[in-house]
Design a protein around this motif. Structure first.
Motif, short mmCIF file in Angstrom:
data_model
loop_
_atom_site.label_atom_id
_atom_site.label_comp_id
_atom_site.label_asym_id
_atom_site.label_seq_id
_atom_site.Cartn_x
_atom_site.Cartn_y
_atom_site.Cartn_z
N PHE A 15 0.40 6.49 16.10
CA PHE A 15 -0.19 5.71 15.02
C PHE A 15 -0.71 6.60 13.90
N ARG A 16 -1.22 7.77 14.24
CA ARG A 16 -1.71 8.66 13.19
C ARG A 16 -0.57 9.12 12.29
N ARG A 17 0.57 9.43 12.89
CA ARG A 17 1.73 9.82 12.09
C ARG A 17 2.16 8.66 11.20
N LYS A 18 2.19 7.47 11.77
CA LYS A 18 2.58 6.31 10.98
C LYS A 18 1.63 6.09 9.82
N LEU A 19 0.33 6.32 10.06
CA LEU A 19 -0.67 6.13 9.01
C LEU A 19 -0.43 7.07 7.85
N TRP A 20 -0.27 8.37 8.14
CA TRP A 20 -0.14 9.30 7.01
C TRP A 20 1.24 9.25 6.39
N VAL A 21 2.29 8.99 7.17
CA VAL A 21 3.64 8.92 6.60
C VAL A 21 3.76 7.72 5.66
N GLU A 22 3.38 6.55 6.14
CA GLU A 22 3.53 5.35 5.31
C GLU A 22 2.52 5.33 4.18
N GLY A 23 1.33 5.90 4.41
CA GLY A 23 0.36 6.00 3.32
C GLY A 23 0.86 6.90 2.22
N LEU A 24 1.38 8.08 2.59
CA LEU A 24 1.91 9.00 1.59
C LEU A 24 3.13 8.42 0.89
N ALA A 25 4.01 7.75 1.63
CA ALA A 25 5.20 7.16 1.04
C ALA A 25 4.83 6.05 0.05
N THR A 26 3.85 5.23 0.41
CA THR A 26 3.42 4.16 -0.49
C THR A 26 2.78 4.72 -1.75
N PHE A 27 1.93 5.75 -1.58
CA PHE A 27 1.34 6.40 -2.76
C PHE A 27 2.42 6.99 -3.65
N SER A 28 3.42 7.62 -3.04
CA SER A 28 4.51 8.19 -3.82
C SER A 28 5.26 7.12 -4.61
N ARG A 29 5.52 5.98 -3.96
CA ARG A 29 6.24 4.90 -4.65
C ARG A 29 5.44 4.39 -5.85
N CYS A 30 4.13 4.20 -5.65
CA CYS A 30 3.29 3.72 -6.76
C CYS A 30 3.23 4.75 -7.89
N PHE A 31 3.06 6.03 -7.52
CA PHE A 31 2.94 7.08 -8.52
C PHE A 31 4.23 7.23 -9.32
N VAL A 32 5.37 7.26 -8.63
CA VAL A 32 6.66 7.41 -9.32
C VAL A 32 6.93 6.21 -10.23
N THR A 33 6.61 5.01 -9.76
CA THR A 33 6.81 3.82 -10.59
C THR A 33 5.99 3.90 -11.86
N ALA A 34 4.69 4.20 -11.72
CA ALA A 34 3.81 4.26 -12.89
C ALA A 34 4.22 5.39 -13.83
N ALA A 35 4.56 6.56 -13.26
CA ALA A 35 4.92 7.70 -14.10
C ALA A 35 6.19 7.42 -14.90
N LEU A 36 7.20 6.88 -14.26
CA LEU A 36 8.46 6.61 -14.96
C LEU A 36 8.31 5.51 -15.99
N LEU A 37 7.50 4.51 -15.70
CA LEU A 37 7.31 3.42 -16.66
C LEU A 37 6.57 3.89 -17.91
N GLY A 56 11.70 6.17 0.56
CA GLY A 56 12.60 6.39 1.69
C GLY A 56 12.69 7.85 2.09
N ALA A 57 12.69 8.75 1.10
CA ALA A 57 12.81 10.17 1.40
C ALA A 57 11.58 10.69 2.16
N ILE A 58 10.40 10.29 1.71
CA ILE A 58 9.18 10.74 2.40
C ILE A 58 9.10 10.13 3.80
N THR A 59 9.52 8.87 3.93
CA THR A 59 9.52 8.24 5.25
C THR A 59 10.47 8.98 6.20
N PHE A 60 11.65 9.33 5.70
CA PHE A 60 12.62 10.03 6.53
C PHE A 60 12.12 11.41 6.94
N LEU A 61 11.54 12.15 6.00
CA LEU A 61 11.05 13.49 6.31
C LEU A 61 9.85 13.43 7.26
N GLY A 62 8.96 12.45 7.04
CA GLY A 62 7.77 12.35 7.89
C GLY A 62 8.11 12.01 9.33
#
Length: 382
Positions: A15-37, A56-62
């Motif tokens: 669960f700890r891995r799931k927490l940081w992987v999905e948390g980091l992936a979600t933050f990355s998605r939000c950041f990339v969306t806002a930055a590109l827009l 997807g990339a961060i999820t796969f690597l994590g």
């Protein structure tokens, strides 16, 4: 590609891995969306696509970092395991594939109907409401559902074990009762305060539309989501292959009813009709889960009245609902400025919610203790 590793992490209770992987992936998605827009002149769909790729990339690597441990546990049998063919596993996988496809239709069916029959404005309203409402589902209900599924699937209680079945039934009813209380809080406090919430979060652009009405209906719909999440988690944890096939057949029927209801109700009620259609589909799914639960336990064990909150809790919720609507309509009649009106409404809501939570703490303590016990037992296995 990351899905097999994600499943292994779930089975191994990481669960700890799931927490940081999905948390980091979600933050990355939000950041990339806002930055590109804001920085680029890309079209919005390209920005969202790039954000999904980063997710997807961060999820796969994590999750892919589990690969060395997988090889270590498999030893020299990794090739043998990969080449082994089990018809039973294939049949079960196909059943889950059908189930996933039907759930996709049930989840995204409203969006398909929305695109076909509604204007872009209505699509925007529905997107804002479902995006806001799904935060509650993802942050509160999803962890409880996952912990419940693991607790049910790892219980290993035989149907001949009378005491074990009673304990399992008590766990199930306590979990359903606990999430129902959260859903009731959303249903009571959401509708009267939806206008103020949207005004604070998204300004008058959305609070002066039909979005508050749609959000109010979605808050009531959260109660059905809460009950369905735990009951389906139990059903999927205890079903055998034959029962799983029956479940898929029922879900196909539910999907057909849901799509038909979405098309008809959206034409008559707009975005609210889609929420009503989702509620119809959810009620059918809850009914099937209750039927499976009824058949799984001995008749003398099952008592669905234990799912209901105590009379004191229901009375407190009814009083809070009346107070919230009274204050809401009083402020509308007074026609006050937004800032003092919002302060009065928020203060009243906080006081009412505090009173309700105090009553819940006194009256529903056993249900919450059972929830915490189930989650802690899962963590101990980790």
């Amino acid at each position: 590609m990351s899905e097999p590793f994600c499943i292994i992490a779930h089975v191994w209770l990481r669960f700890r891995r799931k927490l940081w992987v999905e948390g980091l992936a979600t933050f990355s998605r939000c950041f990339v969306t806002a930055a590109l827009l804001y920085i680029t002149e890309w079209r919005p769909e390209f920005c969202f696509s790039a954000a999904q790729i980063s997710f997807g990339a961060i999820t796969f690597l994590g999750y892919g970092m589990l690969l060395p441990e997988i090889f270590s546990k498999a030893g020299g049998r990794i090739l043998e395991i990969c080449l082994h063919f089990d018809p039973g596993v294939l049949q079960l996988s196909l059943s889950f594939l059908v189930q996933s496809l039907v759930k996709l239709i049930l989840t995204e069916g409203s969006n398909y109907v929305l695109v076909m029959v509604e204007s872009q404005h209505s699509q925007g309203v529905f997107g804002v409401v479902t995006g806001l409402g799904s935060l509650v589902v993802r942050t509160i209900f999803q962890p409880i559902e996952e912990a419940a599924f693991l607790a049910f699937s790892r219980a290993g209680i035989s149907r001949e074990d009378a005491s074990g079945m009673r304990e399992l039934n008590r766990l199930l009813t306590s979990l359903v009762r606990a999430v129902s209380l959260i859903g009731l809080l959303a249903a009571v406090f959401g509708p009267p305060h939806s206008t103020t919430l949207l005004r604070i979060l998204y300004s008058e652009k959305w609070s002066n539309t039909e979005a508050p009405t749609v959000l109010g209906w979605y808050c009531a719909y959260i109660l059905l989501l809460a009950v369905n999440g735990v009951t389906e988690a139990f059903v999927h944890a205890v079903l055998d292959a034959r029962s799983l096939f029956s479940s898929n057949a029922w879900m196909v029927g539910v999907a057909i009813v849901h799509m038909s209801a979405s098309a008809m109700l959206s034409l008559k009620f707009g975005s609210v009709g889609l929420i009503l259609a989702d509620g119809v589909g959810m009620c059918l799914r809850i009914a099937f889960s209750m039927w499976c639960i009824r058949n799984h336990f001995p008749k003398h064990v099952v008592n669905f009245t234990h799912i209901l909150p105590s009379p004191r809790t229901l009375l407190a919720l009814a009083a809070a609902c009346w107070i919230s609507w009274f204050v809401h309509f009083s402020l509308l009649v007074a026609d006050m400025e937004f800032l003092p009106s919002a302060c009065i409404e928020i203060t009243t809501a906080l006081l009412s919610a505090s009173g309700v939570l105090f009553v819940m703490y006194k009256s529903e303590r056993a249900a919450w203790e059972m929830v915490l016990t189930s989650k802690s037992s899962v963590k101990k296995e980790e």
